[in-house]
Each structure stands twice: as structure tokens, then as C-alpha cells.
Scaffold this motif. Structure first.
Motif, PDB file in Angstrom:
ATOM      1  N   ASP A  27       0.850  -1.202   0.000  1.00  0.00           N
ATOM      2  CA  ASP A  27       0.000   0.000   0.000  1.00  0.00           C
ATOM      3  C   ASP A  27       0.883   1.249   0.000  1.00  0.00           C
ATOM      4  N   PRO A  28       0.768   2.122  -1.005  1.00  0.00           N
ATOM      5  CA  PRO A  28       1.592   3.336  -1.032  1.00  0.00           C
ATOM      6  C   PRO A  28       1.447   4.194   0.232  1.00  0.00           C
ATOM      7  N   GLN A  29       0.257   4.214   0.829  1.00  0.00           N
ATOM      8  CA  GLN A  29       0.071   5.033   2.037  1.00  0.00           C
ATOM      9  C   GLN A  29       0.895   4.521   3.210  1.00  0.00           C
ATOM     10  N   THR A  30       1.065   3.204   3.337  1.00  0.00           N
ATOM     11  CA  THR A  30       1.835   2.664   4.456  1.00  0.00           C
ATOM     12  C   THR A  30       3.338   2.797   4.210  1.00  0.00           C
ATOM     13  N   ASN A  31       3.700   3.299   3.059  1.00  0.00           N
ATOM     14  CA  ASN A  31       5.108   3.439   2.692  1.00  0.00           C
ATOM     15  C   ASN A  31       5.518   4.890   2.464  1.00  0.00           C
ATOM     16  N   LEU A  32       4.742   5.830   2.982  1.00  0.00           N
ATOM     17  CA  LEU A  32       5.049   7.239   2.768  1.00  0.00           C
ATOM     18  C   LEU A  32       6.453   7.608   3.229  1.00  0.00           C
ATOM     19  N   ALA A  36      12.324   2.887   0.082  1.00  0.00           N
ATOM     20  CA  ALA A  36      12.249   1.835  -0.932  1.00  0.00           C
ATOM     21  C   ALA A  36      10.887   1.808  -1.610  1.00  0.00           C
ATOM     22  N   GLY A  37       9.905   2.461  -1.004  1.00  0.00           N
ATOM     23  CA  GLY A  37       8.567   2.462  -1.585  1.00  0.00           C
ATOM     24  C   GLY A  37       7.824   1.180  -1.276  1.00  0.00           C
ATOM     25  N   PRO A  38       6.603   1.075  -1.782  1.00  0.00           N
ATOM     26  CA  PRO A  38       5.792  -0.107  -1.500  1.00  0.00           C
ATOM     27  C   PRO A  38       6.303  -1.347  -2.223  1.00  0.00           C
ATOM     28  N   MET A  39       5.973  -2.496  -1.663  1.00  0.00           N
ATOM     29  CA  MET A  39       6.265  -3.761  -2.346  1.00  0.00           C
ATOM     30  C   MET A  39       5.507  -3.769  -3.663  1.00  0.00           C
ATOM     31  N   THR A  40       6.101  -4.407  -4.656  1.00  0.00           N
ATOM     32  CA  THR A  40       5.470  -4.411  -5.972  1.00  0.00           C
ATOM     33  C   THR A  40       5.019  -5.789  -6.436  1.00  0.00           C
ATOM     34  N   SER A  41       5.335  -6.840  -5.649  1.00  0.00           N
ATOM     35  CA  SER A  41       4.931  -8.174  -6.087  1.00  0.00           C
ATOM     36  C   SER A  41       4.683  -9.095  -4.897  1.00  0.00           C
ATOM     37  N   LEU A  42       3.859 -10.077  -5.143  1.00  0.00           N
ATOM     38  CA  LEU A  42       3.601 -11.098  -4.138  1.00  0.00           C
ATOM     39  C   LEU A  42       4.882 -11.883  -3.852  1.00  0.00           C
ATOM     40  N   ALA A  43       5.739 -12.033  -4.842  1.00  0.00           N
ATOM     41  CA  ALA A  43       7.017 -12.740  -4.648  1.00  0.00           C
ATOM     42  C   ALA A  43       7.891 -12.002  -3.638  1.00  0.00           C
ATOM     43  N   GLU A  44       7.875 -10.669  -3.696  1.00  0.00           N
ATOM     44  CA  GLU A  44       8.637  -9.866  -2.732  1.00  0.00           C
ATOM     45  C   GLU A  44       8.087 -10.073  -1.316  1.00  0.00           C
ATOM     46  N   ALA A  45       6.775 -10.105  -1.194  1.00  0.00           N
ATOM     47  CA  ALA A  45       6.139 -10.364   0.107  1.00  0.00           C
ATOM     48  C   ALA A  45       6.513 -11.756   0.603  1.00  0.00           C
ATOM     49  N   GLN A  46       6.541 -12.723  -0.300  1.00  0.00           N
ATOM     50  CA  GLN A  46       6.897 -14.090   0.088  1.00  0.00           C
ATOM     51  C   GLN A  46       8.330 -14.160   0.595  1.00  0.00           C
ATOM     52  N   ARG A  47       9.246 -13.439  -0.055  1.00  0.00           N
ATOM     53  CA  ARG A  47      10.645 -13.425   0.401  1.00  0.00           C
ATOM     54  C   ARG A  47      10.754 -12.838   1.805  1.00  0.00           C
ATOM     55  N   LEU A  48      10.033 -11.738   2.062  1.00  0.00           N
ATOM     56  CA  LEU A  48      10.060 -11.128   3.394  1.00  0.00           C
ATOM     57  C   LEU A  48       9.475 -12.085   4.430  1.00  0.00           C
ATOM     58  N   LEU A  49       8.349 -12.680   4.113  1.00  0.00           N
ATOM     59  CA  LEU A  49       7.725 -13.629   5.036  1.00  0.00           C
ATOM     60  C   LEU A  49       8.656 -14.809   5.304  1.00  0.00           C
ATOM     61  N   ASN A  50       9.313 -15.314   4.271  1.00  0.00           N
ATOM     62  CA  ASN A  50      10.267 -16.416   4.461  1.00  0.00           C
ATOM     63  C   ASN A  50      11.400 -16.011   5.388  1.00  0.00           C
ATOM     64  N   ARG A  51      11.884 -14.774   5.249  1.00  0.00           N
ATOM     65  CA  ARG A  51      12.950 -14.275   6.137  1.00  0.00           C
ATOM     66  C   ARG A  51      12.451 -14.220   7.579  1.00  0.00           C
ATOM     67  N   TRP A  52      11.223 -13.717   7.770  1.00  0.00           N
ATOM     68  CA  TRP A  52      10.656 -13.671   9.126  1.00  0.00           C
ATOM     69  C   TRP A  52      10.535 -15.067   9.713  1.00  0.00           C
ATOM     70  N   LEU A  53      10.037 -16.021   8.918  1.00  0.00           N
ATOM     71  CA  LEU A  53       9.865 -17.386   9.414  1.00  0.00           C
ATOM     72  C   LEU A  53      11.212 -18.013   9.771  1.00  0.00           C
ATOM     73  N   GLU A  54      12.238 -17.695   8.990  1.00  0.00           N
ATOM     74  CA  GLU A  54      13.593 -18.171   9.285  1.00  0.00           C
ATOM     75  C   GLU A  54      14.084 -17.572  10.606  1.00  0.00           C
TER      76      GLU A  54
END
Length: 176
Positions: A27-32, A36-54
Motif C-alpha cells: 500500500d503506497p500510504q503505508t510506505n510514505l 524503498a517504496g511499496p512492495m510491488t509483487s507477491l514474490a517480494e512479500a513471500q521473500r520477506l515472510l520467508n525471512r521472518w519465518l527463518e
């Protein structure tokens, strides 16, 4: 197992959170104030989530999935404490990101306080840090409200003012 606090519940993120993570972090508003700006892909979100789970798997703690107590299935944000490398060291950093619907209700302060309880009372950490952009007045107020003080600067965004590094020490460490 979820932990319930005054108004919020916290739990370890799980793989099914990827869509909600992307909705909030994309969401652009949550990235004001995110250079780096807002995430642009679900793959990017998956990488972040994988890092958190690790981090959860190796450290036993990390960013929580956060929901209102009365609606525990609806994630309103993510936040907590997690290791992060900056200022030439690995530090435990406090952070959060909430959906716009959750803004202005004191949730960031509540998460910050609860994360410090985990850091100091449960994990026995000596200090916790926070990184904040210098023009993000609301987050600076939150970090100050939970006891953080300015510690230094981090020149992390080329061509922009450095981020503020905030810190709070374990209450017993601060007195000694």
C-alpha cells in the motif's frame, strides 16, 4: 500460540499471511516514509515472510502478525522485534507496519511496549533499537513514548537525510 494483550493479539506469522502482508506492505500510504517504496509483487512479500519465518526458527522470536483482540483472524499489521544489521553491528530492532484502517488508534505504541516486555523481561536483552526516517514525526513520537532516545544517525538512503537511530536500554542496565 497467539498472545493476547490489552487490545491486540500477537502470533508468529504463518505462510497463509503472505496476501495480507502484501496488501499492507504494498500500500503506497503505508510506505510514505519508506525510501524503498511499496512492495510491488507477491514474490517480494513471500521473500520477506520467508525471512521472518527463518528468524522465528533460528531466534525463537521475530515480527508478529497483529490483530485486534475482538477480530483475531483479521491481521491489521505486522511488527515486533527482530535482529537487523546496521551501524556495523547486529542489533535487535523494533519495527511495525499497520494497515491504514489501524492508524491513529495507539496500536504502534501498544506493540512497541509489548515488544519491549518481550525483549527485556522474557529475552533479557540489554537494549533495543529503532530506525526511523527523520521526517516521520508520528513514529518518532511513538518511539519516544516507549522510552527510546536518539542514539545516532544512519546514512542509509543516498541523497536523503540520514535515518535516526533510537535506543532504549534494559531498565536494570540503564541504572547501573
Amino acid at each position: 500460540m497467539p498472545v493476547t494483550a490489552a487490545r491486540l493479539t500477537y502470533r508468529k506469522p504463518h505462510p497463509g499471511d503472505v496476501q495480507r502482508l502484501f496488501a499492507i506492505f504494498g500500500d503506497p500510504q503505508t510506505n510514505l516514509f519508506n525510501p524503498a517504496g511499496p512492495m510491488t509483487s507477491l514474490a517480494e512479500a513471500q521473500r520477506l515472510l520467508n525471512r521472518w519465518l527463518e528468524q522465528w526458527a533460528t531466534q525463537g522470536y521475530g515480527w508478529w502478525a497483529i490483530a485486534r483482540r475482538e477480530a483475531p483472524q483479521h491481521i491489521i499489521g505486522f511488527g515486533g522485534i527482530a535482529p537487523l544489521n546496521y551501524l556495523t553491528e547486529r542489533r535487535v530492532n523494533l519495527g511495525y507496519r499497520f494497515a491504514v484502517e489501524a492508524w491513529g488508534q495507539g496500536y504502534a505504541t501498544e506493540v512497541g511496549r509489548d515488544a519491549l516486555v518481550l525483549a527485556f523481561d522474557t529475552l533479557g536483552l540489554p537494549q533495543v533499537f529503532g530506525l526511523v526516517r527523520p521526517d516521520h514525526a508520528a513514529s518518532i513520537r511513538v518511539l519516544e513514548k516507549i522510552g527510546m532516545q536518539r542514539f545516532g544517525l544512519l546514512d542509509d538512503v543516498p541523497g536523503k537525510a540520514p535515518s535516526l537511530v533510537m535506543r532504549v536500554c534494559h531498565p536494570t542496565t540503564a541504572r547501573s
